[in-house]
Scaffold this motif. Structure first.
Motif, PDB file in Angstrom:
ATOM      1  N   ILE A  71     -25.615  12.389  -8.083  1.00 19.51           N
ATOM      2  CA  ILE A  71     -25.613  10.919  -7.455  1.00 19.51           C
ATOM      3  C   ILE A  71     -24.334  10.865  -6.533  1.00 19.51           C
ATOM      4  N   LEU A  72     -24.541  10.029  -5.553  1.00 15.65           N
ATOM      5  CA  LEU A  72     -23.546   9.770  -4.753  1.00 15.65           C
ATOM      6  C   LEU A  72     -22.605   8.423  -4.938  1.00 15.65           C
ATOM      7  N   ILE A  73     -21.365   8.785  -5.263  1.00 18.54           N
ATOM      8  CA  ILE A  73     -20.513   7.641  -5.408  1.00 18.54           C
ATOM      9  C   ILE A  73     -19.642   7.362  -4.521  1.00 18.54           C
ATOM     10  N   GLU A  74     -19.176   6.090  -4.071  1.00 21.72           N
ATOM     11  CA  GLU A  74     -18.243   5.820  -3.085  1.00 21.72           C
ATOM     12  C   GLU A  74     -16.936   6.527  -3.268  1.00 21.72           C
ATOM     13  N   ASP A  75     -16.378   7.179  -2.150  1.00 20.46           N
ATOM     14  CA  ASP A  75     -15.103   8.054  -2.086  1.00 20.46           C
ATOM     15  C   ASP A  75     -14.219   7.412  -1.202  1.00 20.46           C
ATOM     16  N   ASN A  76     -13.204   6.808  -1.747  1.00 20.83           N
ATOM     17  CA  ASN A  76     -12.058   6.060  -0.831  1.00 20.83           C
ATOM     18  C   ASN A  76     -10.743   7.148  -0.752  1.00 20.83           C
ATOM     19  N   ARG A  77     -10.600   8.265  -1.536  1.00 21.29           N
ATOM     20  CA  ARG A  77      -9.545   8.977  -1.561  1.00 21.29           C
ATOM     21  C   ARG A  77      -8.860   9.147  -0.304  1.00 21.29           C
ATOM     22  N   GLU A  78      -7.445   8.925  -0.503  1.00 19.34           N
ATOM     23  CA  GLU A  78      -6.542   9.225   0.558  1.00 19.34           C
ATOM     24  C   GLU A  78      -6.480   7.978   1.596  1.00 19.34           C
ATOM     25  N   LYS A  79      -7.417   7.048   1.518  1.00 14.52           N
ATOM     26  CA  LYS A  79      -7.418   5.912   2.313  1.00 14.52           C
ATOM     27  C   LYS A  79      -6.221   4.927   1.738  1.00 14.52           C
ATOM     28  N   THR A  80      -5.886   4.085   2.550  1.00 18.47           N
ATOM     29  CA  THR A  80      -4.625   3.186   2.484  1.00 18.47           C
ATOM     30  C   THR A  80      -5.463   1.859   1.967  1.00 18.47           C
ATOM     31  N   VAL A  81      -4.887   1.275   0.842  1.00 15.60           N
ATOM     32  CA  VAL A  81      -5.303   0.109   0.507  1.00 15.60           C
ATOM     33  C   VAL A  81      -3.911  -0.738   0.208  1.00 15.60           C
ATOM     34  N   TYR A  82      -4.329  -2.136   0.426  1.00 12.25           N
ATOM     35  CA  TYR A  82      -3.187  -3.111   0.082  1.00 12.25           C
ATOM     36  C   TYR A  82      -3.341  -4.128  -1.025  1.00 12.25           C
ATOM     37  N   ASN A  83      -2.511  -4.273  -1.982  1.00 13.48           N
ATOM     38  CA  ASN A  83      -2.170  -5.130  -3.036  1.00 13.48           C
ATOM     39  C   ASN A  83      -2.454  -6.494  -2.462  1.00 13.48           C
ATOM     40  N   ILE A  84      -3.287  -7.184  -3.058  1.00 12.17           N
ATOM     41  CA  ILE A  84      -3.532  -8.758  -2.377  1.00 12.17           C
ATOM     42  C   ILE A  84      -2.493  -9.479  -2.814  1.00 12.17           C
ATOM     43  N   GLU A  85      -1.816  -9.307  -3.735  1.00 13.31           N
ATOM     44  CA  GLU A  85      -0.427 -10.016  -4.271  1.00 13.31           C
ATOM     45  C   GLU A  85       0.699  -9.748  -3.560  1.00 13.31           C
ATOM     46  N   THR A  86       1.133  -8.452  -3.593  1.00 14.26           N
ATOM     47  CA  THR A  86       2.289  -8.026  -3.214  1.00 14.26           C
ATOM     48  C   THR A  86       2.259  -7.594  -1.412  1.00 14.26           C
ATOM     49  N   LYS A  87       1.172  -7.217  -1.095  1.00 15.80           N
ATOM     50  CA  LYS A  87       0.831  -6.492   0.277  1.00 15.80           C
ATOM     51  C   LYS A  87       1.297  -5.085   0.282  1.00 15.80           C
ATOM     52  N   GLU A  88       1.624  -4.738  -0.769  1.00 20.41           N
ATOM     53  CA  GLU A  88       2.155  -3.243  -1.025  1.00 20.41           C
ATOM     54  C   GLU A  88       1.022  -2.216  -0.554  1.00 20.41           C
ATOM     55  N   ALA A  89       1.181  -1.260   0.240  1.00 19.57           N
ATOM     56  CA  ALA A  89       0.235  -0.271   0.649  1.00 19.57           C
ATOM     57  C   ALA A  89       0.294   0.667  -0.284  1.00 19.57           C
ATOM     58  N   VAL A  90      -0.975   1.065  -0.686  1.00 21.11           N
ATOM     59  CA  VAL A  90      -1.140   2.319  -1.811  1.00 21.11           C
ATOM     60  C   VAL A  90      -2.193   3.218  -1.240  1.00 21.11           C
ATOM     61  N   LYS A  91      -1.988   4.478  -1.495  1.00 23.21           N
ATOM     62  CA  LYS A  91      -3.157   5.491  -1.193  1.00 23.21           C
ATOM     63  C   LYS A  91      -3.991   5.706  -2.377  1.00 23.21           C
ATOM     64  N   ILE A  92      -5.392   5.512  -2.188  1.00 23.32           N
ATOM     65  CA  ILE A  92      -6.179   5.900  -3.382  1.00 23.32           C
ATOM     66  C   ILE A  92      -6.407   7.276  -3.749  1.00 23.32           C
ATOM     67  N   ASP A  93      -6.337   7.551  -4.938  1.00 28.50           N
ATOM     68  CA  ASP A  93      -6.374   8.779  -5.439  1.00 28.50           C
ATOM     69  C   ASP A  93      -7.504   8.855  -6.442  1.00 28.50           C
ATOM     70  N   TYR A  94      -8.414   8.056  -6.523  1.00 30.07           N
ATOM     71  CA  TYR A  94      -9.669   7.905  -7.362  1.00 30.07           C
ATOM     72  C   TYR A  94     -10.988   7.881  -6.696  1.00 30.07           C
ATOM     73  N   ILE A  95     -12.007   8.209  -7.317  1.00 30.57           N
ATOM     74  CA  ILE A  95     -13.497   8.225  -6.854  1.00 30.57           C
ATOM     75  C   ILE A  95     -13.854   6.756  -7.344  1.00 30.57           C
ATOM     76  N   GLY A  96     -14.512   6.105  -6.218  1.00 28.44           N
ATOM     77  CA  GLY A  96     -15.403   4.907  -6.762  1.00 28.44           C
ATOM     78  C   GLY A  96     -14.817   3.835  -5.548  1.00 28.44           C
ATOM     79  N   PRO A  97     -15.260   2.411  -6.039  1.00 23.46           N
ATOM     80  CA  PRO A  97     -14.937   1.595  -4.927  1.00 23.46           C
ATOM     81  C   PRO A  97     -13.561   1.251  -5.301  1.00 23.46           C
ATOM     82  N   ILE A  98     -13.176   0.442  -4.364  1.00 21.50           N
ATOM     83  CA  ILE A  98     -11.718   0.161  -4.295  1.00 21.50           C
ATOM     84  C   ILE A  98     -11.543  -0.986  -5.458  1.00 21.50           C
ATOM     85  N   THR A  99     -10.507  -0.745  -6.052  1.00 21.86           N
ATOM     86  CA  THR A  99     -10.139  -1.493  -7.568  1.00 21.86           C
ATOM     87  C   THR A  99      -9.845  -2.687  -6.974  1.00 21.86           C
ATOM     88  N   ASN A 100     -10.482  -3.850  -7.903  1.00 23.59           N
ATOM     89  CA  ASN A 100     -10.132  -5.125  -7.761  1.00 23.59           C
ATOM     90  C   ASN A 100      -8.606  -5.635  -7.560  1.00 23.59           C
TER      91      ASN A 100
END
Length: 175
Positions: free
Chosen positions: A52-81
């Protein structure tokens, strides 16, 4: 024949690699003989003997909605809440869907900048007044120095009378 391996130590069992297989053997416990489908932005993962195909955002940059801190994704699956792929900007806050301008934060910053600027201008005025007072005390001041001293004192009074808690302030002209 080909064995298509997956990582069975990971809950999602993502595809890892493929190797030629012997025709007269069964696939190992961590492999299928079915070729996975590959799609941009997705990772093939084994589930119940199928890929099955699972969303893969690894190596993409996401931002914490509380702290605005940038983080690189290192997991498979949708972006964490609590994270978003939308990049924050200066004086913003998260409204549940996107970053929006935080007027209060922006105004607080501008007021603090006004206070710092006026403090710097007051310091400059005090220095000029001290020097001119020294000239008068030492009786080496010219008439122009005495006039300039009055202008600096007036300027200092005008600076002190500014309400720095307002957003729109007008600075007096420096002598």
């Amino acid at each position: 024949m080909i064995n298509y391996y997956y990582d069975n130590t990971n809950d999602l069992k993502p595809f890892t690699h493929q190797l030629d297989a012997n025709d007269d053997t069964l696939p190992p416990d961590n492999a299928l003989r079915i070729s996975p489908t590959f799609k941009e932005g997705y990772c093939p993962c084994e589930q119940d003997g199928k890929w099955i195909l699972i969303e893969d955002n690894r190596e993409k940059t996401v931002y914490n909605i509380e702290t605005k801190e940038a983080v690189k994704i290192d997991y498979i699956g949708p972006i964490t809440n609590g994270f978003t792929s939308l990049e924050p900007f200066e004086f913003c806050k998260w409204n549940g869907e996107k970053w929006v301008l935080d007027e209060e934060q922006k105004n607080d910053f501008n007021i603090k900048q006004h206070q710092i600027n006026i403090a710097d201008l007051l310091s400059e005025a005090n220095n000029e007044i001290h020097i001119l007072n020294d000239k008068i005390e030492l009786e080496i001041a010219t008439d122009d120095d005495k006039k300039l001293l009055k202008k600096w004192k007036l300027y200092r009074i005008q600076l002190k009378s500014i309400d720095t808690n307002k957003l729109d302030i007008e600075l007096p002209v420096k002598p």
